[in-house]
Scaffold this active site. Sequence first.
Site, short mmCIF file in Angstrom:
data_model
loop_
_atom_site.label_atom_id
_atom_site.label_comp_id
_atom_site.label_asym_id
_atom_site.label_seq_id
_atom_site.Cartn_x
_atom_site.Cartn_y
_atom_site.Cartn_z
N ASP A 153 -3.34 4.29 -2.21
CA ASP A 153 -4.27 4.76 -1.18
C ASP A 153 -4.21 6.29 -1.06
O ASP A 153 -3.60 6.83 -0.14
CB ASP A 153 -3.90 4.10 0.16
CG ASP A 153 -4.77 4.55 1.31
OD1 ASP A 153 -5.91 4.97 1.07
OD2 ASP A 153 -4.29 4.48 2.47
N THR B 280 -10.35 4.48 10.52
CA THR B 280 -10.26 3.68 11.74
C THR B 280 -9.77 4.49 12.94
O THR B 280 -9.86 4.03 14.07
CB THR B 280 -9.35 2.46 11.53
OG1 THR B 280 -8.08 2.91 11.06
CG2 THR B 280 -9.95 1.51 10.53
N LYS C 182 0.85 -1.19 0.00
CA LYS C 182 0.00 0.00 0.00
C LYS C 182 0.88 1.24 0.00
O LYS C 182 1.75 1.39 0.87
CB LYS C 182 -0.92 0.03 1.21
CG LYS C 182 -1.87 1.24 1.22
CD LYS C 182 -2.72 1.28 2.47
CE LYS C 182 -2.00 1.87 3.68
NZ LYS C 182 -1.80 3.34 3.56
N ILE D 161 -14.26 17.14 -7.26
CA ILE D 161 -15.37 17.14 -8.19
C ILE D 161 -15.28 15.90 -9.09
O ILE D 161 -14.19 15.36 -9.28
CB ILE D 161 -15.40 18.44 -9.03
CG1 ILE D 161 -14.15 18.56 -9.90
CG2 ILE D 161 -15.56 19.66 -8.13
CD1 ILE D 161 -14.20 19.72 -10.89
N THR E 169 -12.51 15.63 -11.90
CA THR E 169 -11.15 15.55 -11.38
C THR E 169 -10.84 14.17 -10.83
O THR E 169 -9.77 13.60 -11.07
CB THR E 169 -10.93 16.62 -10.30
OG1 THR E 169 -11.09 17.91 -10.88
CG2 THR E 169 -9.56 16.51 -9.68
N ARG F 31 3.13 -1.08 10.80
CA ARG F 31 4.22 -1.12 11.75
C ARG F 31 4.60 -2.49 12.29
O ARG F 31 5.79 -2.76 12.50
CB ARG F 31 3.94 -0.13 12.88
CG ARG F 31 4.18 1.30 12.45
CD ARG F 31 3.57 2.32 13.39
NE ARG F 31 2.14 2.49 13.13
CZ ARG F 31 1.43 3.54 13.51
NH1 ARG F 31 2.02 4.51 14.19
NH2 ARG F 31 0.15 3.62 13.23
#
Length: 241
Positions: A66, A125, A39, A72, A75, A216
């Site tokens: 991500d 989260t 990610k 808009i 875009t 982590r």
Amino acid sequence: MSQPIAVDGPRILVALDFPDAQAALALVEQLDPARCRLKVGKELFVAAGPVFVRQLIDQGYDVFLDLKFHDIPNTVASACRAAAELGVWMVNVHALGGSKMMRAAREALAEFPNRPLLIAVTVLTSHDAESLAEIGLQEAPAAAVARLARLVDASGLDGVVCSAREAALLREQRGPDFKLVCPGIRPSGAVQDDQSRITTPADAIDLGVDYMVIGRPITRATDPLAALAKIEKEIGKRGKA
């Protein structure tokens, strides 16, 4: 307990939360594209750019870009098209952008024969009921997630980013094909860090999660591949397609 969902490829998405490409690559070189996906979020993308994303793809990794596009419709559609041209595996928008924006994103990707998965962020989260109320959402987190997921599904997207704590409800409401991508996953015994709503990898599978984002516990481990293996062991047979 939900029936575990079969998915293609690794379920674990390693969050490359690094300030620059050099630090990220030092970690990536210790991993295996057959055992995890990656990610790339805002910090690293701003620092390293599209060239770095292509480099990860060239090394065999599926990349979840991500960036949570929220603008808009035109875009956002253009941004999603650019992400698809990079060759990413998954890209996301923010459900609070509304159905018109999400449909525009979906239509922009429809032209690609091997389009990336398109998912939407519901409630971060890091949010709890108090912080949602602060921004004007009086619902409990689970209720807000369910409402936004319904809008995402109606807009034709592939799924949502959500907390694993809402996964069983969303699986029941949205069915087996609706993708659930969950951050806030922590192996047993790991520290909570800045996530308010977390669960373990094994529990996430039981709740119906398709893909889990883990940062982590892997990226700060002395041996990242060993940390990944420990999580795979914790998932056990429940995590296999």
